[in-house]
Design an enzyme around this catalytic site. Structure first.
Site, PDB file in Angstrom:
ATOM      1  N   TYR A 129       0.893  -1.000   0.042  1.00 51.28           N
ATOM      2  CA  TYR A 129      -0.065   0.239   0.255  1.00 51.28           C
ATOM      3  C   TYR A 129       0.731   1.337   0.161  1.00 51.28           C
ATOM      4  CZ  TYR A 129      -2.086   4.137   2.027  1.00 51.28           C
ATOM      5  OH  TYR A 129      -2.478   5.422   2.428  1.00 51.28           O
ATOM      6  N   ASP A 166      -8.088  11.447  -3.427  1.00 52.02           N
ATOM      7  CA  ASP A 166      -9.682  11.080  -4.081  1.00 52.02           C
ATOM      8  C   ASP A 166     -10.530  11.161  -3.100  1.00 52.02           C
ATOM      9  OD1 ASP A 166      -8.403   8.085  -2.136  1.00 52.02           O
ATOM     10  OD2 ASP A 166     -10.553   9.233  -1.480  1.00 52.02           O
ATOM     11  N   TRP A 186      -7.971  -3.793   3.986  1.00 56.08           N
ATOM     12  CA  TRP A 186      -7.070  -3.958   3.120  1.00 56.08           C
ATOM     13  C   TRP A 186      -6.523  -1.964   4.276  1.00 56.08           C
ATOM     14  CZ3 TRP A 186      -6.443   0.676   0.303  1.00 56.08           C
ATOM     15  CH2 TRP A 186      -5.569   1.450  -0.740  1.00 56.08           C
TER      16      TRP A 186
END
Ligand code: KDG
Ligand code: MG
Length: 410
Positions: A166, A324, A410
């Protein structure tokens, strides 16, 4: 009482989904006297759900309402839905809230931060994202941020033995976009490999660059409380600004266990959408920084409540600011950051081109600090004609699996 006060009727509200570099959802509100306000409604990987919530269930309720009544509109949309909280609903409410603050600022001829009490500081400390597949690449990336005058840097590097880690961006753009696939890709996660590597990574950065800047790291929700406590204890000599999201954030009492094992500061909250998600974390002083964002936590009106609650308990702010969240969200965050007494730091990743063609912003970066600018409202112009050039396409975040195939955080 009806008719006793003047109104500023909302005459139009529309939702634009566009992908200049990545998907963004934008709400545009117009009033009878031609005022225009914009709000960010982007929920990464679930964009169309918020677009529908707004178009199908919120826009019809906005038409004819008084654009000046921000607090009332917030409560009308929150309490009036009956169903409470949730990322989709709170993102939709946030977009309305941002657009109404934008309009209020434009009507007053003042930047929103002035309406929130005025600046408490000259500018907003931000942290940049350094990363690399190797420690050498990471060094080059850290150096680039320090050369640019950043005072705070988050460091992530590929964990040896894992195919994907990540938070690793391409060196050229100093940003990463994990929502890449038209279907979610599977990543493989191994906690043991990470726990061996993370202390080496942080030690390496301090050895190379010293203690003259603030150092941050994102664990991204993957550890158990006990593992997180152990990691935090090992990182103590390196005096981190924070260790972010050590465990899945919805389990608030887990943070008691982490706290009992380490003094490394803890930051949590980018996935939160209401004050109730962080009530225990804040009131029991289980964290040091609250990372909720304007877009996902109900807009300026609600995030301000979270920040005020945090102030009472000595918790500082550290809002989520990944790419985002649209430039409208970043701008709204900066206005709020500039005002609150307990501001800590703001995450900052520059948006990738061609976002700047669609979102014209007034914020400015200087020496590791951002300022929202002095334009009335939020200071972001949304170009609808430019937005049309970049159509939406589905994009998903990856899913993590352990080596035996079990789905992990995640
Ligand atoms: O959409 C998910 C991203 O916003 C998130 O992975 C980024 O963890 C993140 C961060 O700290 O910016
Ligand atoms: Mg994070």
């Amino acid at each position: 009482m009806k008719g006793r006060y003047t109104h500023m009727k909302i005459t139009d509200a529309r939702v634009v989904v566009t992908a200049p570099g990545r998907n963004f959802v934008t709400l545009i509100i117009e009033t009878e006297d031609g005022m225009v306000g914009v709000g960010d409604a982007t929920l990464n990987g679930r964009e169309l759900s918020v677009a529908s919530y707004l178009r199908d269930h919120v826009v019809p309720l906005l038409l004819g309402r008084d654009a000046r009544r921000i607090e009332d509109t917030w409560n009308y949309l929150y309490k009036g839905a009956y169903w409470r909280r949730g990322a989709v609903a709170m993102t939709a409410i946030a977009a309305v809230d941002m657009a109404l603050w934008d309009i209020k600022g434009k009507v007053a001829g003042l930047p929103v931060y002035e309406l929130l009490g005025g600046a408490s500081r000259d500018a907003v400390l931000v942290y940049g994202h350094a990363s690399g597949h190797t420690l050498d690449d990471l060094d080059a990336s850290v150096q680039m941020f320090l050369n640019k005058g950043y005072k705070a840097v988050r460091v992530q590097a590929s964990v040896p033995g894992l195919e994907h880690t990540y938070g690793i961006g391409s060196p050229a753009v100093a940003a990463y976009e994990p929502a890449n696939g038209s279907m979610p890709e599977d990543d493989v996660w191994d906690t043991a490999l990470y726990l061996d590597f993370a202390p080496q990574l942080i030690e390496h950065v301090r050895e190379q660059f010293g203690h003259g800047f603030h150092l941050l790291h994102d664990v991204h929700h993957r550890l158990t409380p006990n593992e997180a406590g152990r990691l935090g204890a090992r990182l103590e000599p390196y005096r981190m600004w924070w260790m972010e999201d050590p465990t899945p954030a919805e389990d608030q009492s887990a943070f008691r266990l982490i706290r009992s094992q380490t003094t490394t500061p803890i930051a949590v909250g980018e996935v939160f959408n209401s004050i109730w998600d962080c009530q225990q974390l804040i009131t029991e002083r289980l964290i040091d920084y609250i990372r909720a964002s304007v877009t996902h936590a109900g807009g300026i009106t609600h995030l301000r409540r979270i920040f005020f609650l945090a102030e009472l308990y000595g918790v500082r702010t550290g809002s989520h600011g990944a790419t985002d969240l649209s430039p409208i969200s970043l701008s709204a965050a900066l206005h709020l950051d500039l005002t609150v007494a307990n501001f800590g730091i703001q995450e900052y990743m520059p948006h990738l081109s061609p976002a700047d063609e669609v979102f014209r912003t007034t914020y400015e970066l200087r020496d590791g600090y951002l300022h929202p600018g002095h334009a009335p409202g939020l200071g972001v112009e949304f170009d609808e004609a430019a937005a049309e050039k970049y159509p939406y396409a589905p994009r998903y975040l990856p899913v993590n699996r352990l080596v035996d195939g079990t789905v992990h955080d995640w």
